[in-house]
Design a protein around this motif. Structure first.
Motif, PDB file in Angstrom:
ATOM      1  N   GLU A   1      18.678  -4.077  21.558  1.00 42.10           N
ATOM      2  CA  GLU A   1      19.829  -4.187  20.656  1.00 42.10           C
ATOM      3  C   GLU A   1      21.141  -4.053  21.426  1.00 42.10           C
ATOM      4  N   ARG A   2      21.185  -3.130  22.397  1.00 43.98           N
ATOM      5  CA  ARG A   2      22.403  -2.969  23.197  1.00 43.98           C
ATOM      6  C   ARG A   2      22.676  -4.227  24.019  1.00 43.98           C
TER       7      ARG A   2
ATOM      8  N   ASP B   1      15.979  -0.102  21.273  1.00 47.89           N
ATOM      9  CA  ASP B   1      17.395   0.249  21.378  1.00 47.89           C
ATOM     10  C   ASP B   1      18.064  -0.487  22.535  1.00 47.89           C
TER      11      ASP B   1
ATOM     12  N   LYS C   1      10.711   2.714  20.816  1.00 48.28           N
ATOM     13  CA  LYS C   1      12.060   2.856  20.257  1.00 48.28           C
ATOM     14  C   LYS C   1      13.105   2.689  21.350  1.00 48.28           C
TER      15      LYS C   1
END
Length: 103
Positions: free
Chosen positions: A73-74, A70, A66
């Motif tokens: 995605e950032r 994340d 995860k």
């Protein structure tokens, strides 16, 4: 004398991704150490008189996948913002050239 090298937007993105992944690996190591300590010390009452560990496995404590997702995605959103900024600047330059050409 210092030589300044320019890098492409793609190379910048790759370097930023590598930096983020390196940071996440560091967090993973920190969480692993903390989890080992917590596993040894931390308990939760599971029944009337029984005591068990608070985290049954490491993934409950720190979800590495995860964290990687994340970070990805950032990075992607940051790259999109940079690309949008570049596209806006290019559009402004084109508009200025056209307005100067009309004069």
């Amino acid at each position: 004398m210092y030589v300044i090298e320019t890098m492409s937007l793609y190379e910048y993105g790759v370097r930023m991704k590598a930096f983020s992944l390196k940071r996440i690996d560091g967090e993973y190591q920190d969480h692993w150490k903390a989890w080992l300590i917590a596993r040894a010390k931390d308990t939760v009452k599971t029944g009337k008189d029984t005591v068990g560990p608070r985290y049954k496995n490491f993934r409950d404590f720190f979800d590495y996948r995860k964290a990687l997702q994340d970070a990805g995605e950032r990075i992607e959103s940051a790259q999109e913002e940079r690309l949008k900024t570049v596209a806006r600047r290019v559009q402004e330059i084109r508009e200025r050239r056209q307005s100067y050409g009309e004069l």
